[in-house]
Scaffold this motif. Structure first.
Motif, PDB file in Angstrom:
ATOM      1  N   ASP A  54      44.772  48.907  35.801  1.00  0.00           N
ATOM      2  CA  ASP A  54      45.623  47.802  35.365  1.00  0.00           C
ATOM      3  C   ASP A  54      45.025  47.099  34.146  1.00  0.00           C
ATOM      4  N   THR A  55      45.887  46.385  33.428  1.00  0.00           N
ATOM      5  CA  THR A  55      45.427  45.501  32.351  1.00  0.00           C
ATOM      6  C   THR A  55      45.113  44.149  32.987  1.00  0.00           C
ATOM      7  N   PHE A  56      43.863  43.823  33.051  1.00  0.00           N
ATOM      8  CA  PHE A  56      43.420  42.747  33.934  1.00  0.00           C
ATOM      9  C   PHE A  56      43.849  41.359  33.443  1.00  0.00           C
ATOM     10  N   ASN A  57      43.806  41.124  32.146  1.00  0.00           N
ATOM     11  CA  ASN A  57      44.180  39.782  31.685  1.00  0.00           C
ATOM     12  C   ASN A  57      45.670  39.500  31.884  1.00  0.00           C
ATOM     13  N   LYS A  58      46.484  40.553  32.044  1.00  0.00           N
ATOM     14  CA  LYS A  58      47.901  40.348  32.305  1.00  0.00           C
ATOM     15  C   LYS A  58      48.171  39.987  33.757  1.00  0.00           C
ATOM     16  N   LEU A  59      47.183  40.218  34.630  1.00  0.00           N
ATOM     17  CA  LEU A  59      47.327  39.867  36.046  1.00  0.00           C
ATOM     18  C   LEU A  59      47.029  38.394  36.294  1.00  0.00           C
ATOM     19  N   VAL A  60      46.478  37.735  35.294  1.00  0.00           N
ATOM     20  CA  VAL A  60      46.113  36.332  35.445  1.00  0.00           C
ATOM     21  C   VAL A  60      47.372  35.468  35.473  1.00  0.00           C
ATOM     22  N   ASP A  61      47.467  34.613  36.487  1.00  0.00           N
ATOM     23  CA  ASP A  61      48.582  33.682  36.629  1.00  0.00           C
ATOM     24  C   ASP A  61      48.050  32.279  36.357  1.00  0.00           C
ATOM     25  N   THR A  62      48.555  31.645  35.317  1.00  0.00           N
ATOM     26  CA  THR A  62      48.042  30.328  34.919  1.00  0.00           C
ATOM     27  C   THR A  62      48.384  29.229  35.926  1.00  0.00           C
ATOM     28  N   ASN A  63      49.286  29.517  36.869  1.00  0.00           N
ATOM     29  CA  ASN A  63      49.618  28.541  37.905  1.00  0.00           C
ATOM     30  C   ASN A  63      48.592  28.556  39.049  1.00  0.00           C
ATOM     31  N   TYR A  64      47.652  29.500  38.989  1.00  0.00           N
ATOM     32  CA  TYR A  64      46.661  29.650  40.043  1.00  0.00           C
ATOM     33  C   TYR A  64      45.269  29.765  39.425  1.00  0.00           C
ATOM     34  N   THR A  80      33.970  48.105  31.619  1.00  0.00           N
ATOM     35  CA  THR A  80      33.988  47.793  30.184  1.00  0.00           C
ATOM     36  C   THR A  80      35.332  47.214  29.763  1.00  0.00           C
ATOM     37  N   ARG A  81      36.416  47.765  30.297  1.00  0.00           N
ATOM     38  CA  ARG A  81      37.748  47.254  29.945  1.00  0.00           C
ATOM     39  C   ARG A  81      37.944  45.830  30.451  1.00  0.00           C
ATOM     40  N   ILE A  82      37.446  45.536  31.650  1.00  0.00           N
ATOM     41  CA  ILE A  82      37.564  44.171  32.173  1.00  0.00           C
ATOM     42  C   ILE A  82      36.869  43.187  31.232  1.00  0.00           C
ATOM     43  N   VAL A  83      35.657  43.541  30.839  1.00  0.00           N
ATOM     44  CA  VAL A  83      34.883  42.667  29.962  1.00  0.00           C
ATOM     45  C   VAL A  83      35.597  42.459  28.629  1.00  0.00           C
ATOM     46  N   GLN A  84      36.102  43.534  28.075  1.00  0.00           N
ATOM     47  CA  GLN A  84      36.778  43.427  26.784  1.00  0.00           C
ATOM     48  C   GLN A  84      38.116  42.707  26.894  1.00  0.00           C
ATOM     49  N   SER A 133      26.851  40.093  38.788  1.00  0.00           N
ATOM     50  CA  SER A 133      27.238  39.470  37.514  1.00  0.00           C
ATOM     51  C   SER A 133      28.468  38.607  37.752  1.00  0.00           C
ATOM     52  N   ILE A 134      28.538  37.489  37.058  1.00  0.00           N
ATOM     53  CA  ILE A 134      29.672  36.567  37.194  1.00  0.00           C
ATOM     54  C   ILE A 134      30.171  36.208  35.794  1.00  0.00           C
ATOM     55  N   LEU A 135      31.445  36.430  35.582  1.00  0.00           N
ATOM     56  CA  LEU A 135      32.082  36.100  34.314  1.00  0.00           C
ATOM     57  C   LEU A 135      33.118  35.012  34.548  1.00  0.00           C
ATOM     58  N   VAL A 136      32.993  33.920  33.810  1.00  0.00           N
ATOM     59  CA  VAL A 136      33.940  32.810  33.926  1.00  0.00           C
ATOM     60  C   VAL A 136      34.666  32.674  32.597  1.00  0.00           C
ATOM     61  N   ALA A 137      35.999  32.724  32.663  1.00  0.00           N
ATOM     62  CA  ALA A 137      36.812  32.577  31.456  1.00  0.00           C
ATOM     63  C   ALA A 137      38.011  31.692  31.783  1.00  0.00           C
ATOM     64  N   GLY A 138      37.898  30.411  31.495  1.00  0.00           N
ATOM     65  CA  GLY A 138      38.988  29.483  31.783  1.00  0.00           C
ATOM     66  C   GLY A 138      39.231  29.369  33.273  1.00  0.00           C
ATOM     67  N   ASP A 139      40.476  29.686  33.682  1.00  0.00           N
ATOM     68  CA  ASP A 139      40.839  29.601  35.098  1.00  0.00           C
ATOM     69  C   ASP A 139      40.638  30.934  35.817  1.00  0.00           C
ATOM     70  N   THR A 140      39.791  31.785  35.253  1.00  0.00           N
ATOM     71  CA  THR A 140      39.515  33.096  35.836  1.00  0.00           C
ATOM     72  C   THR A 140      38.022  33.267  36.073  1.00  0.00           C
ATOM     73  N   VAL A 141      37.685  33.763  37.267  1.00  0.00           N
ATOM     74  CA  VAL A 141      36.303  34.078  37.600  1.00  0.00           C
ATOM     75  C   VAL A 141      36.257  35.521  38.076  1.00  0.00           C
ATOM     76  N   ILE A 142      35.319  36.293  37.531  1.00  0.00           N
ATOM     77  CA  ILE A 142      35.173  37.702  37.905  1.00  0.00           C
ATOM     78  C   ILE A 142      33.751  37.921  38.412  1.00  0.00           C
ATOM     79  N   THR A 143      33.634  38.472  39.601  1.00  0.00           N
ATOM     80  CA  THR A 143      32.316  38.793  40.159  1.00  0.00           C
ATOM     81  C   THR A 143      32.163  40.304  40.229  1.00  0.00           C
TER      82      THR A 143
END
Length: 358
Positions: A54-64, A80-84, A133-143
């Motif tokens: 999947d394209t991960f940034n498109k799965l992000v819902d700004t209401n959540y 690598t795709r998630i990070v990019q 590893s933990i990546l925080v980008a706005g309202d998204t957190v990836i572990t």
């Protein structure tokens, strides 16, 4: 099984040290990469599995608030795709895919990347390490975790129960709960090592106790202590970056939570220093006990040798082949000889006992 061993050996020979367009997972875990997405707000929370294609940034819902849990790093391309997709460089993907990487907290304009290692004791009381590893980008957190172990199960339960109103807060409080889970595991590990070292100390302090395998036990505890220190010391040094963060992820109202995490890290460092001192003392005590046991053995051997010195002298005298020895013609010579030897032995024993030589 042989294929898995071959793949693991092949990955260990790989290296992400050189600059490249593509990087690989170089750890030992065989966990197939799986991704779970948890989305929540003040009123609801739901979780689902998503595909690595999947394209991960498109799965992000700004209401959540969006929490991606990536378990297993074998699919390096997906990592690598998630990070990019979330605006980071593929060199950041290299750090995530390299378990031997140093602990670091990297702060960007609106993102935060944390690379660290956790440790815990399994059911067999063997210490395990987990590259996280933990990546925080706005309202998204990836572990990102190497295995499928439920490392963040406590955090998910906190979301379900809305502990500390976590669902009303942003990614900063979720990050705090994630870090708390990791740090709590390290706290439990260092506390357990300290307790086991104290048990060894009690055994060594009583010389009457069996000292078997004490050397190997001390060495094992030392190895576990080194793992804990290797994972906690750099994290403590890097943690101050979060307290000084100015990218808005950590707001002032949740800063006390991070201060508490800093206190826990300080406790870990203090406990690990205590473990180091105990290990040093145990090594000296173990060597001293070995010397005492050796001295006790030598003392017993010396006592036996001393008891037989006069007896050996008497036997040597009567064993000489002189033609004229009046004792040979005595009717009770044999009994007299035995009596003299017994009396000499008893007198020698009583003398050593009076001198408190044993």
């Amino acid at each position: 099984m042989r294929r898995k061993e071959a793949n693991s050996h092949k990955r260990r020979r790989m290296s992400n040290r050189n600059l490249s367009d593509k990087y690989f997972y170089v750890g030992e875990h065989e966990t197939v990469t799986g991704i779970r997405l948890t989305q929540y707000n003040e009123t609801t929370i739901h979780t689902r599995e998503i595909k690595t294609t999947d394209t991960f940034n498109k799965l992000v819902d700004t209401n959540y608030m969006n929490w991606f849990q990536v378990s297993g790093l074998t699919d390096a391309e997906a990592i690598t795709r998630i990070v990019q997709d979330f605006g980071l460089h593929n060199l950041d993907a290299k750090d995530i895919l390299t378990p031997q990487h140093v602990v670091k907290i990297e702060e960007y304009e609106s993102r935060l990347l944390i690379i660290l290692n956790s440790c815990y004791y399994d059911a067999n009381t063997e210490i395990r390490t987990e590259h996280i590893s933990i990546l925080v980008a706005g309202d998204t957190v990836i572990t990102f975790t190497e295995s499928s172990n439920p490392v963040f199960e406590a955090t998910y339960k906190a979301l379900e129960s809305n502990m500390l109103s976590i669902r009303k807060k942003g990614s900063g409080l979720l990050l705090a709960f994630l870090l708390n889970t990791i740090i709590a595991n390290i706290v439990e590990s260092v506390t357990k090592v300290e307790e086991m070292l104290e048990d060894i100390e009690e055994t060594l302090l009583d010389i009457k106790n069996s000292q078997e395998n004490m050397g190997s036990l001390i060495q094992q505890r030392r190895h576990e202590y080194m793992i804990i220190r290797k994972n906690s010391q750099p994290l403590k040094e890097q943690f101050s970056k979060l307290l000084r963060s100015e990218n808005g992820i950590i707001s002032s109202d949740i800063l006390p939570v991070y201060n508490d995490l800093a206190d826990q890290l300080s406790f870990i460092i203090q406990s690990s220093e205590s473990c180091r001192e105990i290990i040093s003392s145990l090594v000296d005590l173990y060597i001293s006990n070995n010397d005492l046991r050796m001295n006790a053995i030598m003392k017993r051997l010396t006592i036996v040798s001393t008891l037989f010195i006069p007896l050996t002298f008497l036997v040597g005298v009567w064993g000489m082949n002189f033609k004229f020895m009046p004792e040979l013609d005595w009717r009770y010579g044999y009994i007299i000889a035995w009596s003299i030897m017994v009396i000499c032995g008893v007198i020698t024993w009583l003398y050593m006992k009076k001198k408190d030589w044993y």
